[in-house]
Design an enzyme around this catalytic site. Structure first.
Site, short mmCIF file in Angstrom:
data_model
loop_
_atom_site.label_atom_id
_atom_site.label_comp_id
_atom_site.label_asym_id
_atom_site.label_seq_id
_atom_site.Cartn_x
_atom_site.Cartn_y
_atom_site.Cartn_z
N SER A 21 47.22 -5.86 -19.22
CA SER A 21 47.62 -5.19 -20.46
C SER A 21 46.46 -5.22 -21.44
O SER A 21 45.31 -5.39 -21.05
CB SER A 21 48.86 -5.90 -21.04
OG SER A 21 49.40 -5.16 -22.13
N ASN A 22 46.78 -5.07 -22.73
CA ASN A 22 45.79 -5.14 -23.79
C ASN A 22 46.42 -5.81 -25.01
O ASN A 22 47.60 -6.14 -24.99
CB ASN A 22 45.25 -3.75 -24.11
CG ASN A 22 46.35 -2.81 -24.54
OD1 ASN A 22 47.00 -3.02 -25.56
ND2 ASN A 22 46.58 -1.75 -23.76
N TYR A 23 45.65 -5.97 -26.06
CA TYR A 23 46.11 -6.72 -27.23
C TYR A 23 46.75 -5.86 -28.31
O TYR A 23 46.92 -6.32 -29.44
CB TYR A 23 44.95 -7.52 -27.83
CG TYR A 23 44.48 -8.64 -26.96
CD1 TYR A 23 45.25 -9.78 -26.79
CD2 TYR A 23 43.26 -8.57 -26.29
CE1 TYR A 23 44.82 -10.82 -25.99
CE2 TYR A 23 42.83 -9.60 -25.48
CZ TYR A 23 43.60 -10.73 -25.34
OH TYR A 23 43.17 -11.76 -24.54
N ALA A 88 48.56 2.11 -27.06
CA ALA A 88 47.38 1.77 -26.28
C ALA A 88 47.79 1.74 -24.81
O ALA A 88 48.09 0.70 -24.25
CB ALA A 88 46.83 0.43 -26.72
#
Length: 120
Positions: A21-23, A88
């Site tokens: 995933s991402n932040y 995102a």
């Protein structure tokens, strides 16, 4: 106006307990959704996993993966006057996710990734 807003990250399954995933926090999309509702618009908020409460008055659609985000966007954007894309969304996902929890093995783990659909 009917406005569709995407927010937050997506998660791409490696196995039943792991993901990439991402932040992304989702804060921008949630703020835009709140401002849109306050301005009198009908808002559908399509959100990946975040730690935020949805603004009062929005129709929240929860998704996890890029494929789920794409499906929801195609469904709701067709009925909207405006689409705001702040999520995102992952560019890649594991090509062959494991059906059960992977065991730790000696040496390196190599994950083959494949592109996700470009939603925009």
């Amino acid at each position: 106006m009917k406005i569709v807003i995407t927010a937050g990250p997506t998660r791409e399954k490696i196995d039943p307990v792991r993901f990439i995933s991402n932040y992304s926090s989702g804060k921008m999309g949630y703020s835009l959704a709140a401002a849109s509702v306050e301005s009198g618009h009908d808002v559908v908020l399509i959100s990946g996993p975040v730690n935020l409460l949805p603004p009062d008055g929005v129709c929240l659609v929860k998704v996890t993966s890029a494929a789920e985000m794409a499906e929801a966007v195609h469904k709701y954007a067709a009925l909207a006057d405006m689409l705001i894309m702040t999520a995102a969304v992952a560019d890649y996902r594991p090509a062959n996710p494991f059906d059960s929890k992977m065991k730790k093995l000696p040496g390196k783990l190599v994950l083959e990734l494949e592109r996700t659909e470009d939603i925009l």
